[in-house]
Structure formats: structure tokens, C-alpha cells
Design a protein around this motif. Structure first.
Motif, PDB file in Angstrom:
ATOM      1  N   GLN A  56      -5.996  12.831   1.342  1.00  0.00           N
ATOM      2  CA  GLN A  56      -6.683  13.485   2.509  1.00  0.00           C
ATOM      3  C   GLN A  56      -5.859  13.019   3.881  1.00  0.00           C
ATOM      4  N   ALA A  57      -5.580  11.625   3.979  1.00  0.00           N
ATOM      5  CA  ALA A  57      -4.524  11.079   4.992  1.00  0.00           C
ATOM      6  C   ALA A  57      -3.423  11.772   4.932  1.00  0.00           C
ATOM      7  N   ALA A  58      -2.921  11.935   3.505  1.00  0.00           N
ATOM      8  CA  ALA A  58      -1.413  12.457   3.715  1.00  0.00           C
ATOM      9  C   ALA A  58      -1.378  13.958   4.163  1.00  0.00           C
ATOM     10  N   ALA A  59      -2.471  14.743   3.912  1.00  0.00           N
ATOM     11  CA  ALA A  59      -2.516  16.077   4.246  1.00  0.00           C
ATOM     12  C   ALA A  59      -2.566  16.134   5.932  1.00  0.00           C
ATOM     13  N   MET A  60      -3.165  15.354   6.247  1.00  0.00           N
ATOM     14  CA  MET A  60      -3.500  15.161   7.875  1.00  0.00           C
ATOM     15  C   MET A  60      -2.555  14.770   8.640  1.00  0.00           C
ATOM     16  N   THR A  64       0.872  -1.300  -0.005  1.00  0.00           N
ATOM     17  CA  THR A  64       0.071   0.031   0.072  1.00  0.00           C
ATOM     18  C   THR A  64       0.955   1.234   0.069  1.00  0.00           C
ATOM     19  N   GLN A  65       0.970   1.925  -1.031  1.00  0.00           N
ATOM     20  CA  GLN A  65       1.701   3.101  -1.326  1.00  0.00           C
ATOM     21  C   GLN A  65       1.184   4.178  -0.644  1.00  0.00           C
ATOM     22  N   GLU A  66      -0.404   4.364  -0.759  1.00  0.00           N
ATOM     23  CA  GLU A  66      -1.032   5.800  -0.164  1.00  0.00           C
ATOM     24  C   GLU A  66      -0.837   5.743   1.186  1.00  0.00           C
ATOM     25  N   PRO A  87       2.676   7.802   6.320  1.00  0.00           N
ATOM     26  CA  PRO A  87       2.792   8.512   5.123  1.00  0.00           C
ATOM     27  C   PRO A  87       2.905   7.800   3.771  1.00  0.00           C
ATOM     28  N   PRO A  88       2.653   8.526   2.837  1.00  0.00           N
ATOM     29  CA  PRO A  88       2.600   7.929   1.338  1.00  0.00           C
ATOM     30  C   PRO A  88       4.117   7.231   1.388  1.00  0.00           C
ATOM     31  N   GLY A  89       4.175   6.028   0.869  1.00  0.00           N
ATOM     32  CA  GLY A  89       5.508   5.447   0.244  1.00  0.00           C
ATOM     33  C   GLY A  89       6.213   5.050   1.608  1.00  0.00           C
ATOM     34  N   ALA A  90       5.729   5.200   2.673  1.00  0.00           N
ATOM     35  CA  ALA A  90       6.287   4.633   3.974  1.00  0.00           C
ATOM     36  C   ALA A  90       6.206   3.040   4.011  1.00  0.00           C
ATOM     37  N   HIS A  91       7.358   2.376   4.649  1.00  0.00           N
ATOM     38  CA  HIS A  91       6.964   1.095   4.605  1.00  0.00           C
ATOM     39  C   HIS A  91       6.743   0.363   6.220  1.00  0.00           C
TER      40      HIS A  91
END
Length: 257
Positions: free
Chosen positions: A128-132, A54-56, A83-87
């Protein structure tokens, strides 16, 4: 004598409303009194998307019965962010047995809470999650009770989650009625409800009321919640929580999917 009997009858009714649910929970299988926290189940409940695929960005909020006798009264809540791209996920919560009380660690976001499987109560993903997420992490740093913890009536783990939710626009989450401490306000006696759909009044987490579209009507007596949800018909009882239609997970997944 008649007035005395009425007073006693009212007192017994009040105690029954407040303690009947917790006593029922103690008698049921949901609360484990003889468990050992060191050997309790801490495995994943399979509720979080795998960060490997899941990259998002992902934000989730969980609730699980507290450990031991506390589980008869309350649930423990926490947040998990990726966060986006986090593992890896970062798990954000407050615990009462170590200092400082605020814990921010990488780990499994949906672990059982020392034998109690968690329930997912909020799930935000994508843009939306990335912004929050930055706003959530900044709110964690500003939490006013970082070195203070009190099981009842707060500030505790549920006070922390409710406070963070109120600080982040768009993160609108209704915490379970069993999240004792969620009504302990950081300052003043009035605030928006965590779902941001109404308001609440609270006197040090011991006495208060919440009126909101999502939470419904909740009355806080000595930290325990009685209430009714009209939109999704249900009663809210101390210790037991909701009786009726299950509260849906607060989510943007369907909208963004």
C-alpha cells in the motif's frame, strides 16, 4: 450597560478559550523559549524502521512542537517516505526560512524538531505504501504554494502536509488539533477532511468547522482549534491539543503484518 457587560464577558470568555492553552504551554516545560536553534537537539527519536534492515516501502507522518514561542500555539508536521529497497528516507516538508519553501531531502525521518521530540501520527508500509509514494511525490510537485509561506493563518508547513494528504487516495491522516494552518484550503471554502472521513468548511484558515468520524467536531477560530472527539473521547484545546484518550496512529502495519 447590561448588554455591554455581557458583550465584555463573552469577549473575555472567548479570549480565555483561545489563549488559555497557549499561555499554559508557555508556563510549562514543553516550550523552550531560550533555546538556540543551531544547537538544538536534532537526533533520531527511534520511531522509524531502519532502512538498512527494512526492505518494504514506508510512509510516515510526524508532528512536533514548533520552535520557540510558536510551540505554545502549534506543531510542525512533515512526511517521510522510503520506496521499497531504498536505503534512505526522503523527508518532505515546508520551512519558512529558506526559498523555495518546499524541502525534499534525504535524511533522518524522525529527527527532533529543534529540541522537540516528534510524535508518529501515521505509519503505512508494504504494498500500500509503495503504491502511494509516487502519488505523494507528484502531489508535492503540484503544491500550489511552493514559493509562499505565512506562519499564520497559512499557507505554512501544516497547510502543505494537509494538502498532500488530501491529494493521495488511501493516505488518510488526521492531523493534530495543534497543526495550525491545516485548515487553510488551497482553493474554495469546502474540502474533505484530511482523514477522508468527513468534510470541512474554512474561510482562509481563520474561521471554519470540521465534521468527521476521525477528527470529530472541530471549530477553527482565528486558526486555533477547539473540538471534541466522540469516538475516542477527548477535548481539543488551542495550544494544548487533545485532553483524553490518545488518538491512535493511522496505520496499516497490523493489517499487513
Amino acid at each position: 450597560m447590561t448588554h455591554w457587560r455581557r458583550w465584555m464577558a463573552g469577549l473575555m470568555l472567548g479570549l480565555g478559550l483561545l489563549l488559555g492553552g497557549p499561555l499554559a504551554m508557555l508556563a510549562g516545560p514543553q516550550v523552550e523559549l531560550e533555546g538556540n536553534w543551531a544547537s538544538s537537539d536534532r537526533s533520531s527519536a527511534g520511531l522509524a524502521p531502519s532502512p538498512a534492515t527494512t526492505q518494504e516501502a514506508v510512509i510516515q507522518v510526524y508532528a512536533a512542537r514548533a520552535f520557540g514561542w510558536r510551540g505554545a500555539f502549534a506543531t510542525h508536521t512533515w512526511l517521510a517516505v522510503k520506496p521499497p529497497g531504498a536505503h534512505r528516507y526522503r523527508v518532505l516538508q515546508v520551512t519558512g526560512w529558506r526559498r523555495p519553501t518546499v524541502s525534499v531531502r534525504t535524511g533522518v525521518p524522525d529527527r527532533a524538531w529543534y529540541g522537540s521530540l516528534p510524535a508518529l501520527i501515521a505509519d503505512y508500509r508494504g504494498a500500500q505504501a509503495a503504491a502511494m509514494i509516487p502519488a505523494i511525490e507528484a502531489a508535492v510537485e503540484r503544491y500550489p504554494f511552493r514559493d509562499r509561506y505565512r506562519i499564520w493563518p497559512g499557507p505554512n508547513s501544516n497547510t502543505f502536509v494537509a494538502w498532500v494528504i488530501r491529494q493521495v487516495p488511501g493516505l488518510d491522516v488526521a492531523l493534530p488539533a495543534t497543526a495550525v494552518g491545516k485548515d487553510y484550503l488551497a482553493s474554495g471554502w469546502a474540502a474533505r477532511s484530511p482523514s477522508d472521513t468527513g468534510y470541512q468548511l474554512s474561510l482562509n484558515g481563520l474561521l471554519g468547522v470540521t465534521l468527521a468520524a476521525v477528527e470529530g467536531v472541530e471549530v477553527n477560530l482565528l486558526g486555533l482549534t477547539l473540538g471534541v472527539d466522540v469516538a475516542r473521547p477527548a477535548l481539543k484545546l488551542p495550544g494544548i491539543g487533545r485532553l483524553g484518550v490518545a488518538q491512535p496512529v493511522m496505520s496499516n502495519v497490523a493489517a499487513e503484518g
